[in-house]
Enzyme design. Structure first.
Site, mmCIF file in Angstrom:
data_model
loop_
_atom_site.group_PDB
_atom_site.id
_atom_site.type_symbol
_atom_site.label_atom_id
_atom_site.label_comp_id
_atom_site.label_asym_id
_atom_site.label_seq_id
_atom_site.Cartn_x
_atom_site.Cartn_y
_atom_site.Cartn_z
ATOM 1 N N ARG A 56 0.911 -1.198 0.040
ATOM 2 C CA ARG A 56 -0.028 0.250 -0.212
ATOM 3 C C ARG A 56 0.968 1.367 0.089
ATOM 4 O O ARG A 56 0.417 2.445 -0.412
ATOM 5 C CB ARG A 56 -0.971 0.075 1.169
ATOM 6 C CG ARG A 56 -2.002 1.121 1.062
ATOM 7 C CD ARG A 56 -3.198 1.340 1.735
ATOM 8 N NE ARG A 56 -3.102 0.397 2.969
ATOM 9 C CZ ARG A 56 -2.527 0.727 4.392
ATOM 10 N NH1 ARG A 56 -1.695 1.639 4.347
ATOM 11 N NH2 ARG A 56 -2.385 -0.240 5.349
ATOM 12 N N TYR A 109 -14.448 16.528 -16.010
ATOM 13 C CA TYR A 109 -14.964 14.935 -16.129
ATOM 14 C C TYR A 109 -16.042 14.848 -15.001
ATOM 15 O O TYR A 109 -16.295 15.440 -13.923
ATOM 16 C CB TYR A 109 -13.858 14.011 -15.670
ATOM 17 C CG TYR A 109 -14.142 12.575 -15.568
ATOM 18 C CD1 TYR A 109 -14.417 12.104 -16.694
ATOM 19 C CD2 TYR A 109 -13.963 11.964 -14.614
ATOM 20 C CE1 TYR A 109 -14.641 10.698 -16.834
ATOM 21 C CE2 TYR A 109 -14.513 10.610 -14.364
ATOM 22 C CZ TYR A 109 -14.736 9.892 -15.730
ATOM 23 O OH TYR A 109 -15.073 8.682 -15.659
ATOM 24 N N ASP A 181 -6.156 18.668 -14.864
ATOM 25 C CA ASP A 181 -6.356 17.307 -15.459
ATOM 26 C C ASP A 181 -5.915 17.189 -16.763
ATOM 27 O O ASP A 181 -6.560 17.729 -17.525
ATOM 28 C CB ASP A 181 -7.702 16.754 -15.072
ATOM 29 C CG ASP A 181 -8.138 15.415 -15.464
ATOM 30 O OD1 ASP A 181 -7.298 14.914 -16.052
ATOM 31 O OD2 ASP A 181 -9.072 14.798 -14.908
ATOM 32 N N LYS A 206 -7.020 5.836 -19.685
ATOM 33 C CA LYS A 206 -7.420 6.265 -21.068
ATOM 34 C C LYS A 206 -6.143 6.304 -22.153
ATOM 35 O O LYS A 206 -5.743 5.229 -22.238
ATOM 36 C CB LYS A 206 -7.993 7.874 -20.884
ATOM 37 C CG LYS A 206 -8.914 8.107 -20.002
ATOM 38 C CD LYS A 206 -10.418 7.268 -20.056
ATOM 39 C CE LYS A 206 -11.136 7.390 -19.017
ATOM 40 N NZ LYS A 206 -11.729 8.560 -18.469
HETATM 41 C C1 LIG Z 1 -11.722 9.123 -17.229
HETATM 42 C C2 LIG Z 1 -11.095 10.365 -16.574
HETATM 43 C C3 LIG Z 1 -11.049 10.486 -15.310
HETATM 44 C C4 LIG Z 1 -11.356 9.413 -14.392
HETATM 45 O O1 LIG Z 1 -10.344 8.458 -14.443
HETATM 46 P P1 LIG Z 1 -10.628 6.972 -13.989
HETATM 47 O O2 LIG Z 1 -9.141 6.253 -14.194
HETATM 48 O O3 LIG Z 1 -11.747 6.512 -14.852
HETATM 49 O O4 LIG Z 1 -10.725 7.142 -12.848
HETATM 50 C C5 LIG Z 1 -10.488 11.714 -14.900
HETATM 51 N N1 LIG Z 1 -10.581 12.709 -15.669
HETATM 52 C C6 LIG Z 1 -10.770 12.627 -16.952
HETATM 53 C C7 LIG Z 1 -10.650 13.910 -17.914
HETATM 54 C C8 LIG Z 1 -11.055 11.566 -17.441
HETATM 55 O O5 LIG Z 1 -11.373 11.282 -18.848
#
Ligand SMILES: *Cc1c(COP(=O)(O)O)cnc(C)c1O
Length: 394
Positions: A56, A109, A181, A206
């Site tokens: 962890r 998001y 982000d 992604k």
């Molecule tokens: C998918 C996404 C997230 C979240 O990511 P996960 O791995 O699904 O938790 C956050 N920000 C953006 C812009 C995303 O496309």
């Protein structure tokens, strides 16, 4: 050999000796690490020796991946997390406290928006959403107690481009932490630290891992004290990534540059292809002449990205016919996969929004977002030509 009978050892034998070493990273699923003596464990906890103790708190597969992304984004000490949302949560819940105020982009998001709207206020952290393409709106949203601004550079799914330079200057002037982000844009498109961002977030799920088989996130900070606070919170809150996901993500990351080149080149060409098809009312791609933020996109973005959005004339019936006709493309709510995927915000990501607000943001029933993959471009364009033709007949 595992001697598993009663009274004998149940742990594996030591790894066999080898004068050569593996070229690929070994998978290390061990949760715990054994030490030779209490003194040596002390040395490890005090930082005089490096080593792992409990997964962890860190493990080799996570550290390998974090180091790759650190290098791509341009920072040190980034933290790998179990999902992109774990990284967003680490920033918002690990750094903010009751009485603080956070400003978020109004097209973040979906789950980030929910965290801002539901969870932070419950913890006594006030939030405001504002349009990050409009610097005046962002300035108006700030309060004396604003501690953090969270934005994405290219918005989902309408692909508007935020005023990153303006917002970074504003945050710097007011001493506010700027968190970006960078999932949609990736470090191939923009490196937010170069523009003065304090924190960068990635969902590896992604484009970076890129095969829709891994859920992971990453968060890095420019200031080592901030990254240490993020690391401690992630360990305490258990936002830890799994070794297997980390291992798969590393494998995906090694081809990220190539995948990104191919996908963005195809996306730019697909945008022009779609714009020429009868039945397509509007195409959105940041570098196109008809994009409202084209000038900003040209200075900020390297290539334009692998995302294209478009609107069919003809509403839901046309959208159904298009999805049915798009042979071989997954109609699935994700992005960044090796294969092209389609998303229909009105029935998925933005279904909770009332129709008038959604249409006001430019997402009609005929609106699709395309995450362009690695298919042969001409074959892909044919699929779109045929699917749009079926939509026009609906
Ligand atoms: C998918 C996404 C997230 C979240 O990511 P996960 O791995 O699904 O938790 C956050 N920000 C953006 C812009 C995303 O496309």
């Amino acid at each position: 050999m595992i001697r598993n009978t009663r009274g004998t050892l149940v742990r594996p034998e030591p790894l066999p000796d080898s004068a050569s070493w593996p070229v690929a990273t070994p998978l290390s699923p061990s949760v715990v690490y054994a030490s030779e003596t209490p003194d040596m464990l002390d040395d490890q906890y005090e930082g005089r020796l490096t080593g792992y103790t409990y997964s962890r708190e860190g493990h080799p597969n996570a550290d390998q991946v974090a180091a790759l992304i650190d290098r791509m984004e341009g920072c040190e000490g980034g933290v790998l997390t179990g999902s992109g949302m774990a990284a967003v949560s680490a920033v918002l819940m690990g750094l903010m406290q009751a009485g603080d105020h956070v400003v978020g982009g109004n097209q973040l998001y979906g789950r980030s928006l929910r965290l801002m709207a539901e969870d932070l206020p419950r913890l006594g952290i006030a939030t405001t959403l504002a349009d990050p393409t409009d610097i005046d709106a962002m300035r108006d949203a700030l309060r004396p107690e604003t501690r953090l601004v969270l934005i994405e550079i290219v918005s989902n799914p309408t692909l508007r481009v935020a005023d990153l330079e303006g917002i970074a200057a504003l945050c710097q002037e007011r001493g506010i932490i700027l968190a970006v982000d960078n999932t949609f844009t990736t470090p191939r498109e923009v490196k937010p630290f170069d523009y003065g961002a304090d924190i960068v977030i990635q969902s590896l799920t992604k484009l970076l891992a890129g095969h829709s088989d891994v859920m992971l996130g990453w968060v890095g900070a420019r200031d080592p004290q901030l990254s240490e606070r993020l690391r401690v919170f992630a360990v305490t809150a258990g936002l830890t990534p799994s070794p297997f996901d980390s291992w798969l993500a590393e494998r995906g990351l090694l081809t990220f540059d190539l995948r990104y080149e191919r996908a963005t080149a195809t996306a730019a060409a697909l945008a022009d292809h779609l714009a020429a098809l009868p039945g397509v009312a509007r195409v959105i791609y940041p570098l196109r002449d008809d994009h409202p933020d084209q000038d900003r996109a040209k200075t900020l973005l390297e290539q334009g990205g692998n995302m294209v959005s478009f609107e069919l004339s003809g509403g839901r019936a046309a959208a159904n016919a298009f999805a049915r006709g798009a042979q071989g493309l997954s109609f699935a709510p994700t992005l960044g996969d090796v294969g092209t995927t389609l998303s229909h915000p009105a029935s998925s990501s933005h279904r909770a929004m009332d129709a008038a607000t959604r249409e006001g943001l430019g997402m009609s029933e005929g609106f699709f977002r395309v995450s362009v993959g690695l298919e042969d471009p001409d074959a892909l364009f044919d699929v779109f030509t045929q699917a749009v033709a079926s939509a026009s007949k609906a």
